[in-house]
Design a protein around this motif. Sequence first.
Motif, short mmCIF file in Angstrom:
data_model
loop_
_atom_site.label_atom_id
_atom_site.label_comp_id
_atom_site.label_asym_id
_atom_site.label_seq_id
_atom_site.Cartn_x
_atom_site.Cartn_y
_atom_site.Cartn_z
N ILE A 150 39.41 32.35 26.93
CA ILE A 150 39.38 33.50 26.04
C ILE A 150 40.13 34.67 26.66
O ILE A 150 39.86 35.07 27.79
N LEU A 151 41.07 35.22 25.90
CA LEU A 151 41.90 36.33 26.38
C LEU A 151 41.58 37.64 25.66
O LEU A 151 41.90 38.72 26.16
N GLY A 152 40.98 37.56 24.50
CA GLY A 152 40.64 38.74 23.72
C GLY A 152 39.92 38.32 22.46
O GLY A 152 39.60 37.14 22.28
N ASP A 153 39.66 39.24 21.57
CA ASP A 153 39.02 38.92 20.29
C ASP A 153 39.92 37.97 19.50
O ASP A 153 41.01 38.34 19.08
N GLU A 154 39.45 36.72 19.35
CA GLU A 154 40.17 35.70 18.57
C GLU A 154 41.51 35.29 19.20
O GLU A 154 42.33 34.62 18.57
N PHE A 155 41.77 35.73 20.44
CA PHE A 155 43.02 35.41 21.15
C PHE A 155 42.66 34.53 22.34
O PHE A 155 41.92 34.96 23.22
N TYR A 156 43.13 33.26 22.35
CA TYR A 156 42.75 32.36 23.42
C TYR A 156 43.81 31.29 23.68
O TYR A 156 44.71 31.06 22.86
N PHE A 157 43.69 30.66 24.84
CA PHE A 157 44.56 29.55 25.22
C PHE A 157 43.74 28.27 25.19
O PHE A 157 42.63 28.22 25.73
N ASP A 158 44.27 27.24 24.55
CA ASP A 158 43.59 25.96 24.44
C ASP A 158 44.25 24.97 25.40
O ASP A 158 45.40 24.59 25.22
N ASN A 159 43.50 24.59 26.43
CA ASN A 159 44.04 23.69 27.45
C ASN A 159 44.32 22.29 26.92
O ASN A 159 45.14 21.57 27.46
N VAL A 189 48.07 32.67 32.67
CA VAL A 189 46.68 32.39 32.28
C VAL A 189 46.01 31.44 33.28
O VAL A 189 44.86 31.65 33.68
N LEU A 190 46.72 30.42 33.70
CA LEU A 190 46.14 29.44 34.63
C LEU A 190 46.04 29.99 36.05
O LEU A 190 45.41 29.36 36.92
N LYS A 233 45.13 33.44 36.48
CA LYS A 233 44.77 34.77 35.99
C LYS A 233 44.14 35.69 37.04
O LYS A 233 44.04 36.88 36.83
N ASP A 234 43.73 35.14 38.17
CA ASP A 234 43.09 35.97 39.19
C ASP A 234 44.04 36.41 40.30
O ASP A 234 43.60 36.96 41.31
N ARG A 235 45.32 36.17 40.13
CA ARG A 235 46.26 36.56 41.17
C ARG A 235 47.62 36.93 40.58
O ARG A 235 47.87 36.73 39.38
N VAL A 236 48.49 37.47 41.43
CA VAL A 236 49.86 37.80 41.02
C VAL A 236 50.72 36.54 41.10
O VAL A 236 50.68 35.81 42.09
N VAL A 237 51.49 36.28 40.04
CA VAL A 237 52.43 35.15 40.04
C VAL A 237 53.79 35.70 40.45
O VAL A 237 54.32 36.62 39.84
N MET A 257 56.76 42.24 43.31
CA MET A 257 55.99 41.03 43.59
C MET A 257 56.08 40.00 42.47
O MET A 257 56.41 38.84 42.69
N GLY A 258 55.79 40.43 41.24
CA GLY A 258 55.80 39.49 40.12
C GLY A 258 54.98 40.02 38.96
O GLY A 258 54.98 41.22 38.69
N TYR A 259 54.24 39.12 38.30
CA TYR A 259 53.44 39.52 37.13
C TYR A 259 52.02 38.99 37.25
O TYR A 259 51.76 37.98 37.91
N LYS A 260 51.13 39.68 36.56
CA LYS A 260 49.71 39.32 36.57
C LYS A 260 49.12 39.50 35.17
O LYS A 260 49.55 40.39 34.43
#
Length: 226
Positions: free
Chosen positions: A134-143, A169-170, A172-176, A218-221
Amino acid sequence: MDDFKKYTILYIEDDEGVRTINSRFLNRMFKELYEAKNGEEGYELYKKYHPDIILTDIKMPKLDGISLAKKIRQKDKTTKIIISTAFSEKNYLMDAIELNLEKYIIKPLTSRNLLPALSKAVEALEKEKDFKIILGDEFYFDNNTSLFYNQSQVINLTKKELLFLKLLVLNKDRVVSYEEIEQHVWDGEYMSLNSLRTSLGFLRKKIPFNCIKNISNMGYKLNLEK
Protein backbone atom coordinates in the motif's frame (compact mmCIF):
# COMPACT_ATOMS: atom_id res chain seq x y z
CA MET A 1 -13.74 -12.23 13.95
CA ASP A 2 -11.12 -9.61 14.83
CA ASP A 3 -10.08 -9.49 11.17
CA PHE A 4 -13.57 -8.28 10.21
CA LYS A 5 -12.96 -5.03 12.10
CA LYS A 6 -10.19 -4.11 9.66
CA TYR A 7 -12.57 -3.86 6.71
CA THR A 8 -15.52 -1.87 5.37
CA ILE A 9 -18.71 -3.26 3.84
CA LEU A 10 -21.47 -1.86 1.61
CA TYR A 11 -24.88 -3.51 2.15
CA ILE A 12 -27.56 -3.02 -0.53
CA GLU A 13 -31.12 -4.23 0.15
CA ASP A 14 -34.42 -2.68 -0.96
CA ASP A 15 -36.51 -4.25 1.83
CA GLU A 16 -36.19 -1.77 4.70
CA GLY A 17 -37.11 -4.27 7.42
CA VAL A 18 -34.58 -6.85 6.23
CA ARG A 19 -31.93 -4.15 5.75
CA THR A 20 -32.43 -2.81 9.28
CA ILE A 21 -32.08 -6.24 10.90
CA ASN A 22 -28.98 -7.29 8.95
CA SER A 23 -27.36 -3.84 9.26
CA ARG A 24 -27.30 -4.18 13.05
CA PHE A 25 -25.39 -7.44 12.69
CA LEU A 26 -22.97 -6.07 10.05
CA ASN A 27 -22.36 -2.82 11.92
CA ARG A 28 -21.09 -4.75 14.94
CA MET A 29 -18.75 -6.86 12.82
CA PHE A 30 -17.10 -4.40 10.46
CA LYS A 31 -15.00 -1.26 10.74
CA GLU A 32 -17.56 0.72 8.72
CA LEU A 33 -20.97 -0.09 7.24
CA TYR A 34 -22.52 1.77 4.29
CA GLU A 35 -26.19 1.15 3.47
CA ALA A 36 -28.15 1.58 0.24
CA LYS A 37 -31.76 0.81 -0.69
CA ASN A 38 -31.24 0.24 -4.44
CA GLY A 39 -28.53 -0.50 -6.97
CA GLU A 40 -28.04 3.06 -8.17
CA GLU A 41 -27.61 4.38 -4.65
CA GLY A 42 -25.28 1.47 -3.94
CA TYR A 43 -23.13 2.29 -6.96
CA GLU A 44 -22.78 5.92 -5.86
CA LEU A 45 -21.69 4.80 -2.38
CA TYR A 46 -19.24 2.33 -3.95
CA LYS A 47 -17.64 5.13 -6.00
CA LYS A 48 -17.44 7.40 -2.96
CA TYR A 49 -16.13 4.98 -0.34
CA HIS A 50 -14.58 2.02 -2.23
CA PRO A 51 -15.63 -0.56 0.38
CA ASP A 52 -13.66 -3.78 0.77
CA ILE A 53 -16.79 -5.97 0.54
CA ILE A 54 -20.17 -5.48 -1.16
CA LEU A 55 -23.21 -7.50 -0.03
CA THR A 56 -26.11 -6.92 -2.43
CA ASP A 57 -29.54 -8.32 -3.19
CA ILE A 58 -30.24 -9.31 -6.80
CA LYS A 59 -33.78 -8.06 -7.41
CA MET A 60 -33.83 -4.34 -6.65
CA PRO A 61 -35.36 -1.23 -8.23
CA LYS A 62 -33.35 1.02 -10.59
CA LEU A 63 -30.33 -1.32 -10.86
CA ASP A 64 -30.37 -5.03 -10.01
CA GLY A 65 -27.52 -6.79 -8.24
CA ILE A 66 -26.09 -8.58 -11.27
CA SER A 67 -26.12 -5.38 -13.37
CA LEU A 68 -24.47 -3.54 -10.48
CA ALA A 69 -21.75 -6.19 -10.23
CA LYS A 70 -21.17 -6.05 -14.01
CA LYS A 71 -20.83 -2.26 -13.82
CA ILE A 72 -18.29 -2.50 -11.01
CA ARG A 73 -16.34 -5.30 -12.72
CA GLN A 74 -15.78 -3.17 -15.84
CA LYS A 75 -12.93 -1.44 -14.00
CA ASP A 76 -12.66 -3.15 -10.61
CA LYS A 77 -11.70 -6.83 -10.52
CA THR A 78 -10.74 -7.03 -6.84
CA THR A 79 -13.56 -5.75 -4.60
CA LYS A 80 -15.25 -8.72 -2.92
CA ILE A 81 -18.90 -9.03 -4.00
CA ILE A 82 -21.48 -11.29 -2.34
CA ILE A 83 -24.95 -11.58 -3.88
CA SER A 84 -28.11 -12.69 -2.09
CA THR A 85 -31.41 -13.72 -3.66
CA ALA A 86 -34.72 -15.32 -2.69
CA PHE A 87 -34.47 -17.77 -5.61
CA SER A 88 -31.90 -20.20 -6.92
CA GLU A 89 -31.90 -19.44 -10.65
CA LYS A 90 -29.45 -21.07 -13.06
CA ASN A 91 -28.93 -17.93 -15.18
CA TYR A 92 -28.01 -15.92 -12.11
CA LEU A 93 -25.59 -18.63 -10.99
CA MET A 94 -23.83 -18.55 -14.38
CA ASP A 95 -23.54 -14.75 -14.16
CA ALA A 96 -22.14 -15.08 -10.65
CA ILE A 97 -19.37 -17.37 -11.90
CA GLU A 98 -18.44 -15.03 -14.76
CA LEU A 99 -18.34 -12.00 -12.44
CA ASN A 100 -15.88 -13.62 -10.02
CA LEU A 101 -18.26 -13.21 -7.07
CA GLU A 102 -17.25 -14.42 -3.63
CA LYS A 103 -20.56 -16.14 -2.93
CA TYR A 104 -24.17 -16.51 -4.06
CA ILE A 105 -26.46 -16.79 -1.00
CA ILE A 106 -30.07 -17.94 -0.92
CA LYS A 107 -32.26 -15.86 1.40
CA PRO A 108 -33.11 -15.50 4.19
CA LEU A 109 -29.72 -14.30 5.39
CA THR A 110 -28.75 -16.01 8.63
CA SER A 111 -25.49 -16.48 10.49
CA ARG A 112 -25.40 -19.99 9.00
CA ASN A 113 -25.14 -18.83 5.38
CA LEU A 114 -23.84 -15.26 5.79
CA LEU A 115 -20.88 -15.84 8.10
CA PRO A 116 -19.12 -18.39 5.82
CA ALA A 117 -19.49 -15.98 2.87
CA LEU A 118 -18.14 -13.01 4.82
CA SER A 119 -15.32 -15.14 6.25
CA LYS A 120 -14.33 -16.24 2.74
CA ALA A 121 -14.20 -12.61 1.59
CA VAL A 122 -12.16 -11.49 4.61
CA GLU A 123 -9.73 -14.42 4.20
CA ALA A 124 -9.16 -13.37 0.58
CA LEU A 125 -8.53 -9.79 1.69
CA GLU A 126 -6.04 -10.98 4.31
CA LYS A 127 -4.15 -13.06 1.72
CA GLU A 128 -3.95 -10.07 -0.60
CA LYS A 129 -2.02 -8.19 2.08
CA ASP A 130 0.89 -10.55 1.45
CA PHE A 131 1.36 -9.33 -2.09
CA LYS A 132 -0.09 -5.81 -1.94
CA ILE A 133 2.19 -2.94 -0.98
CA ILE A 134 0.00 0.00 0.00
CA LEU A 135 1.39 3.37 -1.09
CA GLY A 136 -1.59 5.63 -0.41
CA ASP A 137 -5.39 5.76 -0.49
CA GLU A 138 -6.33 3.25 -3.23
CA PHE A 139 -2.74 3.48 -4.60
CA TYR A 140 -0.78 0.22 -4.34
CA PHE A 141 1.70 -2.14 -5.97
CA ASP A 142 0.63 -5.74 -6.63
CA ASN A 143 3.57 -8.14 -6.41
CA ASN A 144 1.59 -10.88 -8.17
CA THR A 145 0.98 -8.87 -11.33
CA SER A 146 3.96 -6.46 -10.96
CA LEU A 147 1.58 -3.60 -11.73
CA PHE A 148 0.60 -0.40 -9.96
CA TYR A 149 -3.04 0.40 -9.27
CA ASN A 150 -4.99 3.50 -8.35
CA GLN A 151 -8.65 3.06 -7.30
CA SER A 152 -8.47 -0.56 -8.54
CA GLN A 153 -7.40 0.55 -12.03
CA VAL A 154 -4.02 -0.26 -13.56
CA ILE A 155 -1.79 2.80 -13.95
CA ASN A 156 -0.51 2.88 -17.52
CA LEU A 157 3.29 3.14 -17.28
CA THR A 158 6.11 2.68 -19.76
CA LYS A 159 8.61 -0.12 -19.15
CA LYS A 160 11.21 2.27 -17.65
CA GLU A 161 8.62 4.01 -15.46
CA LEU A 162 7.34 0.68 -14.16
CA LEU A 163 10.82 -0.71 -13.46
CA PHE A 164 11.93 2.49 -11.72
CA LEU A 165 8.89 2.77 -9.46
CA LYS A 166 9.00 -0.96 -8.68
CA LEU A 167 12.68 -0.65 -7.75
CA LEU A 168 11.87 2.13 -5.28
CA VAL A 169 8.90 0.27 -3.79
CA LEU A 170 10.81 -2.98 -3.25
CA ASN A 171 13.57 -0.97 -1.56
CA LYS A 172 11.30 1.51 0.18
CA ASP A 173 13.36 1.75 3.37
CA ARG A 174 16.55 2.99 1.74
CA VAL A 175 18.01 5.23 -0.96
CA VAL A 176 18.36 3.58 -4.39
CA SER A 177 21.60 4.75 -5.99
CA TYR A 178 22.00 6.12 -9.52
CA GLU A 179 24.13 3.06 -10.32
CA GLU A 180 21.32 0.70 -9.31
CA ILE A 181 18.81 2.63 -11.38
CA GLU A 182 21.10 2.49 -14.41
CA GLN A 183 21.60 -1.25 -13.96
CA HIS A 184 17.98 -2.26 -13.29
CA VAL A 185 16.00 0.30 -15.28
CA TRP A 186 18.33 1.14 -18.15
CA ASP A 187 19.48 -2.49 -18.20
CA GLY A 188 23.13 -1.54 -17.86
CA GLU A 189 23.06 0.98 -20.73
CA TYR A 190 24.34 4.52 -20.18
CA MET A 191 21.83 6.66 -18.29
CA SER A 192 22.21 10.43 -18.39
CA LEU A 193 20.77 12.48 -15.56
CA ASN A 194 18.72 14.41 -18.13
CA SER A 195 17.08 11.24 -19.46
CA LEU A 196 16.38 10.11 -15.88
CA ARG A 197 14.80 13.45 -14.96
CA THR A 198 12.71 13.45 -18.14
CA SER A 199 11.38 9.97 -17.36
CA LEU A 200 10.62 11.01 -13.79
CA GLY A 201 8.74 14.08 -14.98
CA PHE A 202 6.35 11.94 -17.01
CA LEU A 203 6.04 9.37 -14.21
CA ARG A 204 5.12 11.96 -11.58
CA LYS A 205 2.19 13.09 -13.74
CA LYS A 206 0.76 9.56 -13.82
CA ILE A 207 0.79 8.68 -10.11
CA PRO A 208 -1.72 10.05 -7.54
CA PHE A 209 0.86 12.03 -5.58
CA ASN A 210 4.59 12.70 -5.74
CA CYS A 211 6.13 9.87 -3.70
CA ILE A 212 9.57 10.07 -5.33
CA LYS A 213 12.23 11.99 -3.44
CA ASN A 214 15.65 12.91 -4.81
CA ILE A 215 18.53 12.50 -2.37
CA SER A 216 21.23 14.86 -3.61
CA ASN A 217 24.31 13.14 -5.09
CA MET A 218 23.03 9.74 -4.00
CA GLY A 219 19.88 8.66 -5.83
CA TYR A 220 16.14 8.39 -5.13
CA LYS A 221 13.96 7.18 -2.30
CA LEU A 222 10.27 6.43 -1.87
CA ASN A 223 8.56 9.09 0.22
CA LEU A 224 4.99 8.26 1.26
CA GLU A 225 4.41 11.40 3.33
CA LYS A 226 1.96 13.57 1.36
